[in-house]
Scaffold this active site. Structure first.
Site, PDB file in Angstrom:
ATOM      1  N   ARG A 296     -46.781  92.791 -27.581  1.00  0.00           N
ATOM      2  CA  ARG A 296     -47.539  92.598 -27.406  1.00  0.00           C
ATOM      3  C   ARG A 296     -47.567  93.249 -25.800  1.00  0.00           C
ATOM      4  O   ARG A 296     -48.505  93.350 -24.994  1.00  0.00           O
ATOM      5  CB  ARG A 296     -47.641  90.966 -27.161  1.00  0.00           C
ATOM      6  CG  ARG A 296     -49.308  90.864 -26.280  1.00  0.00           C
ATOM      7  CD  ARG A 296     -49.608  88.822 -25.845  1.00  0.00           C
ATOM      8  NE  ARG A 296     -50.467  88.769 -24.879  1.00  0.00           N
ATOM      9  CZ  ARG A 296     -50.493  87.519 -24.481  1.00  0.00           C
ATOM     10  NH1 ARG A 296     -49.468  87.433 -24.620  1.00  0.00           N
ATOM     11  NH2 ARG A 296     -52.060  87.679 -24.200  1.00  0.00           N
TER      12      ARG A 296
ATOM     13  N   HIS B  61     -50.269  95.789 -23.747  1.00  0.00           N
ATOM     14  CA  HIS B  61     -51.227  96.165 -22.645  1.00  0.00           C
ATOM     15  C   HIS B  61     -50.666  96.873 -21.796  1.00  0.00           C
ATOM     16  O   HIS B  61     -51.866  97.398 -21.461  1.00  0.00           O
ATOM     17  CB  HIS B  61     -51.155  93.670 -22.187  1.00  0.00           C
ATOM     18  CG  HIS B  61     -51.301  93.269 -23.055  1.00  0.00           C
ATOM     19  ND1 HIS B  61     -51.904  91.776 -22.284  1.00  0.00           N
ATOM     20  CD2 HIS B  61     -52.053  92.293 -24.243  1.00  0.00           C
ATOM     21  CE1 HIS B  61     -52.058  90.766 -22.866  1.00  0.00           C
ATOM     22  NE2 HIS B  61     -51.840  91.398 -23.801  1.00  0.00           N
TER      23      HIS B  61
ATOM     24  N   ASN C  27     -52.400  88.535 -18.805  1.00  0.00           N
ATOM     25  CA  ASN C  27     -50.836  89.019 -18.244  1.00  0.00           C
ATOM     26  C   ASN C  27     -50.552  88.290 -17.888  1.00  0.00           C
ATOM     27  O   ASN C  27     -49.037  88.571 -18.799  1.00  0.00           O
ATOM     28  CB  ASN C  27     -50.871  90.252 -17.628  1.00  0.00           C
ATOM     29  CG  ASN C  27     -51.868  91.248 -18.269  1.00  0.00           C
ATOM     30  OD1 ASN C  27     -51.593  91.492 -19.210  1.00  0.00           O
ATOM     31  ND2 ASN C  27     -52.089  92.223 -17.049  1.00  0.00           N
TER      32      ASN C  27
ATOM     33  N   HIS D 292     -50.724  89.909 -34.902  1.00  0.00           N
ATOM     34  CA  HIS D 292     -50.640  88.739 -34.005  1.00  0.00           C
ATOM     35  C   HIS D 292     -49.954  88.039 -35.570  1.00  0.00           C
ATOM     36  O   HIS D 292     -49.280  87.086 -35.466  1.00  0.00           O
ATOM     37  CB  HIS D 292     -52.015  88.873 -34.067  1.00  0.00           C
ATOM     38  CG  HIS D 292     -53.288  88.962 -32.880  1.00  0.00           C
ATOM     39  ND1 HIS D 292     -54.249  88.628 -32.746  1.00  0.00           N
ATOM     40  CD2 HIS D 292     -51.927  89.837 -32.078  1.00  0.00           C
ATOM     41  CE1 HIS D 292     -54.583  88.977 -31.604  1.00  0.00           C
ATOM     42  NE2 HIS D 292     -53.199  89.968 -31.059  1.00  0.00           N
TER      43      HIS D 292
END
Length: 307
Positions: free
Chosen positions: A48, A52, A77, A174
């Site tokens: 992840r 990001h 974040n 996910h």
């Protein structure tokens, strides 16, 4: 994938450190393995974080920079984790070959190694990225959000050179992630699109009691819940299967099954081999977003600080 085997994009290539720091990839993978052995959830955290980072200012490790107005401080974040793994790898790399391996490359390689450790795809990772020198809280505005419509999701991906297939494949990550209750509680108790305390009609009614038990109406909104309730530590197609039966946790993800333009891609990826191949292909594309090479950026000595 063949076109990406030898070369990356804009100056990145596979084996970039083969002469300057031949142990680099081994040091990173063994570091990820060691942390993973202590805490399996770190795999999803590193994946992840790389996602990001690439979506905010390109894959330049700007997400790692400390400071009062940096990307780290953005609400989207605050849940990122795994910084200690990157710092650990960086410390070892600086001891082995000072000033050579970028934090951006550590992050890209660590994300790959994390997916491999949970039985996921493997892909070749071009290296040669350099680290950015700018990190602003406003950069997080580019990140996809859990309430984004399919059209908005497509626009955000398209702006970075990623197509609808990349969108669906990358959301499949996910399968090993978690989400805070506050990111989906509204679907269960007061779904504004329907009103009057209604439930999101796309949630399978038989799944609702399980979801409500995990996230009570007035419970802790920061509590984290596995996005894939069936196999949270295994990289597989289970998350797509959940969408098919109305058990997608995030509204933005469940939309991928309910929207005609993305449903066919979800069905294609439900075949496990397709997902592994397409996820790897999309990760290569994503990890080349906005990369800095040659004289751009720098090689940070400490990942959380600009030199």
């Amino acid at each position: 994938m063949g076109a990406s085997l030898g070369h990356g994009h804009k100056g990145t290539r596979v084996g970039f450190y083969s002469n300057t720091c031949p142990q680099a990839e081994y040091i990173i993978s063994s570091t990820v393995q060691r942390h993973f052995n202590c805490d399996h959830t770190v795999a999803a955290g590193l994946l992840r974080m790389h996602f990001h980072d690439c979506f905010m200012r390109g894959c330049d490790a700007s997400v790692l920079i400390d400071g009062p107005n940096t990307q780290k401080k953005a609400v989207a974040n605050l849940g990122l984790r795994g910084y200690e793994v990157i710092d650990d790898a960086k410390t070892q790399l600086e001891a082995a070959c000072p000033g050579v391996v970028s934090c951006a490359d550590i992050l890209a390689l660590a994300a790959h190694d994390s997916v491999v450790l949970v039985n996921g795809s493997s892909w070749v990772v071009p290296t040669g990225r350099r680290d950015g020198r700018v990190s602003l809280v406003s950069d997080a505005d580019n990140l996809p959000a859990f309430t984004d419509s399919i059209d908005v999701q497509k626009q955000k991906f398209s702006a970075l050179g990623l197509n609808t297939q990349d969108l669906v494949a990358l959301v499949g990550g996910h399968t090993i992630g978690t989400s805070a209750c506050q990111s989906f509680q509204y679907r269960m108790y007061n779904f504004a699109k329907v009103g009057n305390g209604a439930v999101d009609p796309s949630i399978n009614p038989t799944f609702l009691p399980q979801l409500r038990a995990l996230c009570p109406q007035n419970g802790d909104g920061s509590k984290r819940v596995a996005l894939d309730t069936h196999s949270p530590f295994r990289f597989d197609t289970s998350y797509f299967r959940n969408m098919r039966i109305g058990q997608g946790i995030l509204e933005s993800d469940q939309m991928l099954w309910n929207d005609a333009s993305t449903n066919a891609i979800v069905q294609h990826l439900l075949l496990g081999l397709n997902f592994k191949v397409e996820f790897g292909n999309s990760m290569i594309k994503m990890s080349n977003i906005g990369v800095k090479t040659s004289n751009a950026g720098e090689i940070r000595q400490v990942c959380s600080k600009i030199n």
